[in-house]
Design an enzyme around this catalytic site. Structure first.
Site, PDB file in Angstrom:
ATOM      1  N   TYR A  53      39.603  86.581  12.228  1.00  0.00           N
ATOM      2  CA  TYR A  53      38.198  86.959  12.429  1.00  0.00           C
ATOM      3  C   TYR A  53      37.615  87.575  11.163  1.00  0.00           C
ATOM      4  CZ  TYR A  53      38.773  86.457  17.534  1.00  0.00           C
ATOM      5  OH  TYR A  53      39.007  85.994  18.795  1.00  0.00           O
ATOM      6  N   GLY A 245      20.564  82.959  28.749  1.00  0.00           N
ATOM      7  CA  GLY A 245      19.289  82.258  28.829  1.00  0.00           C
ATOM      8  C   GLY A 245      18.581  82.110  27.503  1.00  0.00           C
TER       9      GLY A 245
END
Length: 347
Positions: A53, A245
């Site tokens: 990472y 969303g």
């Protein structure tokens, strides 16, 4: 924040885990530190990282950067005993880390020592194998998956080599427990079997993808997880942000994960947005925040599940942490079950 047992490890962790893979790419060191402060203030003491990472994408020049940011936070704030830190060794094929070499007992030791140095700590609570050497069906590979095991004896020898190295590292106090990631039920069962018959460290957990949109864990893995008390550390419980969303209508917000990875690791398909719309509709109908509903769904599962919540802002992280206080009603769960049947495996 409620605390739970990490399988049979004897380690107690927060019921939500802080994901950190954006620290060093989408987030600066200062922003990573701010998220760390917020998480700790809310009792999220279980933090997950990996030697490769940050991601999105993985770059040779940033490998190890997230662990370094966590290490600088620890150096400034102290209090290592307040945290339970999980990290991972990269599996075979990741060219940015040790030239893509497979996981062996020797590479496990090298990777642990390097992670300890970057994290500025003397021990790692949970050390995970990021993916198996023999490959896996995760990361959208299920559509073309064909197991590559041709010599079981060779697989067992590799596993025993790793378990013996883990036993040595545990005896030295450098790791407290060892776990799996992106693993199959057969692979996990074999790890457990070999540990039992050879009196070697037992894999205590598995970190696989799980969300309303990705529910491969619900069958065979569910059984193994429950019977063997092997918790799922569920990564991408928001489906890389889809369930928030913010990508609805196939948009790409500036600075979002999708702006760097347009297909969100293969999650953008013709059928994904109708599925997302269904879950956003359920959240709206029941007056729930869609992110909190998605994370609370993971917490509602019959198998032990610890969602890994990541964010690129403290505002997002605050919302996600709030899911710990949300209990989904039977009506919500019923609507989710209907949506799942209508929109199975959208990617």
């Amino acid at each position: 924040m409620e605390r739970v047992q990490l399988g049979r490890s004897g380690i107690e962790v927060s019921k939500l885990c802080l994901g950190t893979m954006t620290w060093g790419s989408q987030n600066t060191e200062g922003e990573g530190h701010a998220q760390a402060d917020l998480a700790l203030d809310h009792g999220v003491t279980f933090w997950d990282t990996a030697e490769m990472y940050p991601t999105n994408p993985v770059r040779a020049e940033t490998v190890g950067g997230t662990e370094t940011i966590i290490g600088s936070w620890l150096a400034q704030r102290g209090g290592r005993s307040r945290l339970q830190i999980a990290t991972k060794i990269s599996g075979a094929g990741q060219a940015m880390v040790r030239g893509g070499a497979p996981i062996t007992g020797a590479s496990l030791r090298v990777a642990v020592e390097d992670s300890l140095r970057r994290l500025q700590t003397d021990y790692i609570d949970l050390y995970q194998l990021h993916w198996p050497n023999r490959g896996s069906y995760h990361f959208r590979q299920a559509w073309r998956y064909a197991p590559r095991v041709t010599d079981r004896a060779e697989v067992e020898a590799d596993m025993l080599d790793v378990l013996r190295a883990a036993a040595e590292l545990m005896a030295e106090g450098k790791i407290r427990a060892i776990g799996l990631s992106n693993e199959s039920t057969w692979g996990a069962a074999l790890w457990l079997h070999l540990a039992q018959i050879h009196d070697l460290p037992r894999m205590v957990s598995v970190q696989n993808e799980y969300s309303l949109l990705c529910r491969q864990f619900d069958t065979d893995w569910c059984e193994l997880s429950m019977v063997e008390d092997m918790p799922l550390l569920a990564f991408s419980p928001l489906a890389a942000g889809l369930l928030s969303g913010k990508y609805a209508g196939d948009v790409v917000p500036v600075g979002s994960r999708r702006s760097a990875t347009p297909d969100l690791g293969g999650r953008i398909t013709p059928q994904v947005f109708p599925a997302v719309a269904a879950y956003l509709g359920i959240a709206a109908t029941h007056g729930l925040d869609p992110c909190q509903m998605a994370i609370a769904f993971c917490l509602s599962r019959p198998f032990p599940c610890i969602p890994i919540i990541g964010a690129t802002s403290v505002e997002q992280l605050t919302t996600n942490i709030g899911a710990a206080e949300v209990t989904l009603s039977e009506a919500v769960l019923a609507d989710i079950a209907i949506a799942h049947r209508l929109h199975p495996m959208p990617y």
